[in-house]
Design a protein around this motif. Structure first.
Motif, PDB file in Angstrom:
ATOM      1  N   LEU A  52       0.847  -1.188   0.000  1.00 57.69           N
ATOM      2  CA  LEU A  52       0.000   0.000   0.000  1.00 57.69           C
ATOM      3  C   LEU A  52       0.882   1.237   0.000  1.00 57.69           C
ATOM      4  N   SER A  53       0.352   2.323  -0.482  1.00 60.19           N
ATOM      5  CA  SER A  53       1.110   3.571  -0.420  1.00 60.19           C
ATOM      6  C   SER A  53       0.141   4.710  -0.154  1.00 60.19           C
ATOM      7  N   GLY A  54       0.663   5.811   0.228  1.00 57.07           N
ATOM      8  CA  GLY A  54      -0.148   6.981   0.518  1.00 57.07           C
ATOM      9  C   GLY A  54       0.742   8.095   1.009  1.00 57.07           C
TER      10      GLY A  54
END
Length: 70
Positions: A52-54
């Motif tokens: 996941l990224s953000g």
């Protein structure tokens, strides 16, 4: 579900205001990319597990309050 805990020496503000160290105490974060000294409105790239990224952004930094948006 797995659980873990980690004792962190220092005040919550010391921990929260050291964004580049967050991956050292939270294994969900792979790394942080941004300045070592936090500032309101600055976004930090946040790759997390599993793939996941953000981003993280400080929205308030005062002596009595630290706010972040994930």
């Amino acid at each position: 579900m797995e659980q873990a805990s980690l004792a962190i020496n220092g005040s919550p503000a010391d921990v929260l205001l050291n964004p580049l160290a967050l991956p050292l105490w939270n294994e969900a974060f792979l790394s942080f990319d941004g300045p070592a000294t936090p500032a309101v409105g600055v976004r930090y790239t946040l790759p997390a597990r599993p793939g996941l990224s953000g981003w993280l952004e400080y929205t308030a930094i005062t002596p009595g309050r630290i706010e972040m948006s994930w």
